[in-house]
Design a protein around this motif. Structure first.
Motif, PDB file in Angstrom:
ATOM      1  N   THR A 300       0.859  -1.073   0.177  1.00 53.18           N
ATOM      2  CA  THR A 300      -0.124  -0.065   0.143  1.00 53.18           C
ATOM      3  C   THR A 300       0.886   1.260   0.041  1.00 53.18           C
ATOM      4  O   THR A 300       0.407   2.304   0.273  1.00 53.18           O
ATOM      5  N   ASP A 303      -0.271   4.093  -2.648  1.00 60.47           N
ATOM      6  CA  ASP A 303      -1.503   4.187  -2.501  1.00 60.47           C
ATOM      7  C   ASP A 303      -1.720   5.694  -1.889  1.00 60.47           C
ATOM      8  O   ASP A 303      -1.371   5.836  -0.915  1.00 60.47           O
ATOM      9  N   GLN A 306      -3.176   5.634   1.447  1.00 57.25           N
ATOM     10  CA  GLN A 306      -2.350   5.521   2.593  1.00 57.25           C
ATOM     11  C   GLN A 306      -1.144   6.246   2.742  1.00 57.25           C
ATOM     12  O   GLN A 306      -0.900   6.705   3.905  1.00 57.25           O
TER      13      GLN A 306
END
Length: 349
Positions: A300, A303, A306
């Protein structure tokens, strides 16, 4: 249908969409950066695959056939979906409606979570934050499965699949009721006190240096430097009395008793002393300096959601990365954070 799709170059649909919009081979080529001949060649290939003329050249431009008119909205929708799929993902926290789950220690729940919820409430009103205790035995598994977005605590070792960011560091201080002044704190006077300390696993002495290890993640369960405290008490010849609790909740009530003091992480002591009649004393020995970090799964890392969560964790702990600003309350009390070296703990995985 499968055979047709297997023969189809998706770039041909890009050309089809452009010609459909422009109704001109020349303008379609300019729009998608292809020559007029390249557009004509692509249309010829698409006509062959689909078995339809698709566009008929007229004085007023390229007019679509019935088949082309039927295809056009579906191709446009599919092409837009592909552009979204391969484009850079976006995260707009002020508009996003999403739930993040974080696992935190007792310390973090007290000194970071209130500020985190305040920040998110002001800037991302549709975002939900679920807070779990990091003491779960399957913490690493929950992170692996995506059930926890980030964990915040003291981790001495982690497998390569986990990424980390240091949020703040913490050493130990002594906390006592201001109604019962201690006076100057020495090793001798410390050894005559009844000391409350926090260990998430209670009196379990089987743990390696107070660490819990599972599935590539090793975290600290003792919220004080047990080894340093036991060493100085043993050297004093008195031994002292240590009362170990599994959490911080009962501290305020216990510290009202004159015979009890507590050894706690500095950020927690500072937070409690701001709102309660408590004094903070520097310990007469050097305790371990622990790093409190944010930890998440490597998948992640890129992301945007995130990355935003990590930025909020950093902002919510910004005040904890600054020197403590607490006025001295008695001899031996806190006057500023001591400079100490981080002592890395060892843990087998």
């Amino acid at each position: 249908m499968t055979t047709t799709l297997n023969r189809l170059d998706l770039n041909l649909l890009r050309v089809f969409d452009a010609v459909m919009e422009e109704r001109s081979v020349l303008r379609a080529g300019q729009r998608i950066c292809l020559s007029q001949s390249a557009v004509s060649h692509a249309l010829a290939r698409l006509r062959e695959v689909l078995g339809d003329e698709l566009f008929i050249r007229t004085p007023s431009g390229m007019q679509p056939t019935a088949r082309a008119l039927t295809m056009a909205p579906l191709v446009r929708e599919a092409w837009q979906s592909l552009e979204i799929a391969v484009g850079a993902p976006k995260f707009e926290p002020d508009k996003a409606a999403r739930r993040f789950t974080i696992a935190v220690s007792d310390l973090v729940a007290n000194v970071m979570v209130p500020r985190l919820l305040e920040l998110i409430g002001n800037e991302a009103p549709l975002i939900e934050i679920a807070v779990r205790a990091d003491s779960a035995s399957n913490l690493a598994e929950q992170i692996d499965l995506g059930q926890i977005d980030a964990a915040v605590g003291t981790f001495s070792h982690k497998a390569a699949r986990f990424q980390t960011r240091m949020l703040f560091d913490s050493d130990d201080v002594l906390l006592a009721s201001s109604y019962h002044p201690l006076g100057p704190l020495s090793l001798k006077s410390l050894s005559h006190l009844s000391i409350v300390a926090i260990s998430l696993n209670g009196e379990n002495t089987d743990l390696l240096e107070g660490l819990v290890s599972e599935r590539g993640l090793c975290r600290r369960s003792e919220m004080y430097d047990r080894a340093a405290l036991e060493r100085v008490l043993s050297d004093s010849g008195h031994g002292g009395r240590i009362v170990v609790l599994p959490h911080f909740l009962a501290l305020s009530a216990l510290l009202g008793q004159p015979e009890l003091v507590a050894i706690v992480p500095r950020p927690l002591a500072v937070s409690m002393a701001r709102t309660q009649p408590l004094e903070i004393h520097e310990l007469p020995y050097t305790s371990r300096l622990d790093e409190v970090i944010a930890l998440w799964h490597e998948r992640t890392t890129n992301d945007p959601a995130q990355q935003w969560l990590l930025s909020m964790l950093l902002r919510a702990t910004e005040h904890l990365r600054e020197p403590a600003n607490v006025s001295p309350v008695s001899a031996g009390s806190l006057t500023g954070k001591k400079s100490k070296e981080v002592t890395p703990a060892l843990c087998r995985i």
